[in-house]
Design a protein around this motif. Structure first.
Motif, short mmCIF file in Angstrom:
data_model
loop_
_atom_site.label_atom_id
_atom_site.label_comp_id
_atom_site.label_asym_id
_atom_site.label_seq_id
_atom_site.Cartn_x
_atom_site.Cartn_y
_atom_site.Cartn_z
N UNK A 197 32.91 40.43 57.22
CA UNK A 197 33.21 39.00 57.11
C UNK A 197 32.05 38.18 57.68
N UNK A 198 31.54 38.61 58.83
CA UNK A 198 30.44 37.88 59.48
C UNK A 198 29.17 37.94 58.64
N UNK A 199 28.83 39.14 58.18
CA UNK A 199 27.58 39.31 57.44
C UNK A 199 27.57 38.52 56.14
N UNK A 200 28.70 38.51 55.46
CA UNK A 200 28.75 37.82 54.17
C UNK A 200 29.13 36.36 54.31
N UNK A 201 29.52 35.97 55.52
CA UNK A 201 29.95 34.59 55.73
C UNK A 201 31.23 34.27 54.97
N UNK A 202 32.12 35.27 54.86
CA UNK A 202 33.38 35.04 54.15
C UNK A 202 34.32 34.22 55.03
N UNK A 203 35.05 33.32 54.39
CA UNK A 203 35.97 32.48 55.17
C UNK A 203 37.15 33.29 55.68
N UNK A 204 37.60 34.24 54.86
CA UNK A 204 38.83 34.91 55.22
C UNK A 204 38.61 36.36 55.63
N UNK A 205 39.25 36.72 56.75
CA UNK A 205 39.21 38.11 57.21
C UNK A 205 39.90 39.00 56.19
N UNK A 206 40.99 38.49 55.63
CA UNK A 206 41.76 39.28 54.67
C UNK A 206 40.92 39.68 53.45
N UNK A 207 40.05 38.76 53.03
CA UNK A 207 39.18 39.09 51.89
C UNK A 207 38.27 40.26 52.25
N UNK A 208 37.64 40.20 53.42
CA UNK A 208 36.75 41.28 53.85
C UNK A 208 37.52 42.59 53.96
N UNK A 209 38.69 42.51 54.53
CA UNK A 209 39.54 43.70 54.70
C UNK A 209 39.91 44.30 53.34
N UNK A 210 40.28 43.43 52.40
CA UNK A 210 40.67 43.89 51.07
C UNK A 210 39.48 44.51 50.34
N UNK A 211 38.32 43.89 50.46
CA UNK A 211 37.11 44.43 49.80
C UNK A 211 36.81 45.83 50.29
N UNK A 212 36.88 46.00 51.61
CA UNK A 212 36.57 47.33 52.15
C UNK A 212 37.55 48.36 51.61
N UNK A 213 38.81 47.95 51.49
CA UNK A 213 39.78 48.90 50.95
C UNK A 213 39.52 49.20 49.48
N UNK A 214 39.09 48.21 48.74
CA UNK A 214 38.75 48.45 47.33
C UNK A 214 37.55 49.38 47.24
N UNK A 215 36.55 49.12 48.07
CA UNK A 215 35.34 49.95 48.03
C UNK A 215 35.63 51.39 48.45
N UNK A 216 36.55 51.56 49.43
CA UNK A 216 36.90 52.92 49.85
C UNK A 216 37.47 53.73 48.69
N UNK A 217 38.17 53.04 47.80
CA UNK A 217 38.76 53.74 46.65
C UNK A 217 37.69 54.20 45.66
N UNK A 218 36.50 53.65 45.81
CA UNK A 218 35.40 54.09 44.95
C UNK A 218 34.54 55.14 45.65
N UNK A 219 34.98 55.58 46.82
CA UNK A 219 34.17 56.54 47.57
C UNK A 219 34.57 57.98 47.28
N UNK A 220 35.64 58.16 46.52
CA UNK A 220 36.06 59.51 46.15
C UNK A 220 35.65 59.74 44.71
N UNK A 221 34.85 60.77 44.49
CA UNK A 221 34.47 61.09 43.13
C UNK A 221 35.66 61.75 42.44
N UNK A 222 36.05 61.26 41.26
CA UNK A 222 37.23 61.81 40.60
C UNK A 222 37.13 63.32 40.39
N UNK A 223 35.98 63.80 39.93
CA UNK A 223 35.87 65.24 39.64
C UNK A 223 34.91 65.86 40.66
N UNK A 224 35.32 65.83 41.93
CA UNK A 224 34.34 66.29 42.92
C UNK A 224 34.31 67.81 43.01
N UNK A 225 33.13 68.31 43.36
CA UNK A 225 32.95 69.76 43.45
C UNK A 225 33.72 70.31 44.64
#
Ligand SMILES: [Zn+2]
Length: 319
Positions: A99-127
């Motif tokens: 939130x601080x780095x991006x200058x986002x107004x809302x903590x919830x937005x930063x929190x939600x973004x991180x959760x969205x990005x975490x869902x992209x951290x698992x490769x669907x067909x991982x070895x």
């Protein structure tokens, strides 16, 4: 697509400062061999504003529809900075930090973004892990021995697999489990480690079916052994200690059981790429996976019990 990523913050700013540049990058990641229509497969298309209009059937498609960027009202360059920040910080980012780095107004937005990005951290067909793999469980949460502070987390049981790489650690996998029964442990082992590998565990009976499941089972009985568990299975215990420090440090213990699995995914994503020569490569991998996973809304993140099934085709049409 050739691995294409910014090498540093200056390059990120220079190459991804406009909506068009970010969109074009996401298009190269999503359609590496060129646009094709999700409805009729036609490769003939032309841009209409921020959309692609198919020359075959007329369908209009957005590169962000059906990805974690779907319906975002934030300019893509800000998302790109978020991805950069999350992947280039050695220990990742907390919602407050983002939130601080991006200058986002809302903590919830930063929190939600991180959760969205975490869902992209698992490769669907991982070895799968292979070779010789240490597997053990641990509790996280409550008062952690030897660590300052307290995880604001009801005790949760986590099972960890760490591949041996000489004296060091190769790749890892981890998952929250209900209990330490065979019924909980074995699915994790089967989904994480290739058959024929050597599984190294302690003498806990929950691991008894390992050999029946197509693995070689190397058991170290701890009872009466002068060495401690962390000496006998040093890799998995090193991972456990790093995980606990990360949850307490970067996230200051503010992780709930409901979301723990996604934090485990983030830890694994970063750990498995810790030797990567360029942090920009992590950015590339995250962006690449971000256009491959389904969108998640804030409601779905907060109420994960309304479980999503297998990946369903998402509507890609934007009208
Ligand atoms: Zn079409």
């Amino acid at each position: 697509m050739v691995e294409e990523y910014p090498r540093d913050l200056t390059e990120l700013g220079a190459n991804f400062s406009t909506e068009e540049a970010c969109r074009s990058y996401l298009e190269r990641l999503r359609w590496p061999s060129g646009f094709h229509c999700p409805r009729c497969g036609s490769r003939k298309a032309w841009p209409v504003g921020q959309l692609w209009e198919c020359g075959g059937c007329g369908r209009q498609t957005s590169v962000t529809a059906g990805t974690i960027f779907q319906d975002t009202r934030t300019p893509l360059p800000v998302w790109f900075r978020a991805m950069w920040w999350v992947t280039t910080q050695k220990n990742g980012a907390s919602a407050l930090g983002l939130q601080r780095v991006l200058g986002l107004k809302s903590y919830q937005t930063a929190w939600t973004w991180l959760h969205k990005l975490r869902r992209a951290m698992v490769r669907p067909e991982r070895d799968l892990l292979a070779g010789r793999v240490e597997v053990d469980e641990c509790y996280v949460g409550g008062l952690e021995e030897g660590l300052p502070g307290r995880l604001n987390l009801q005790k949760a049981l986590v099972v960890i697999a760490a591949q041996e790489d000489g004296p060091g650690i190769g790749r890892i996998r981890m998952r929250q489990i209900m209990d330490a029964s065979s019924e909980s442990l074995m699915p994790f082992v089967r989904e994480s480690v290739a058959p024929g590998s050597i599984i190294h565990t302690d003498g806990w009976p929950g691991y008894a079916p390992v050999a029946k499941n197509g693995y070689r089972h190397d058991v170290t009985i701890l009872k009466g052994n002068k060495q401690t568990a962390s000496q006998l299975m040093p890799r998995v215990h090193r991972v456990i200690s790093l995980l606990k420090r990360w949850l307490l440090g970067t996230h200051q213990g503010a992780v709930s059981r409901k979301h723990l699995d996604h934090y485990l995914d983030e830890f694994t994503f970063r750990f498995n790429r810790r030797k990567s020569t360029s942090r920009g490569k992590l950015f590339f991998r995250l962006a690449q996976q971000a256009v491959m996973v389904d969108p998640t809304t804030y409601d779905q993140i907060v109420h994960p019990t309304a479980k999503k099934g297998k990946r369903k085709p998402q509507p890609i049409v934007v009208t």
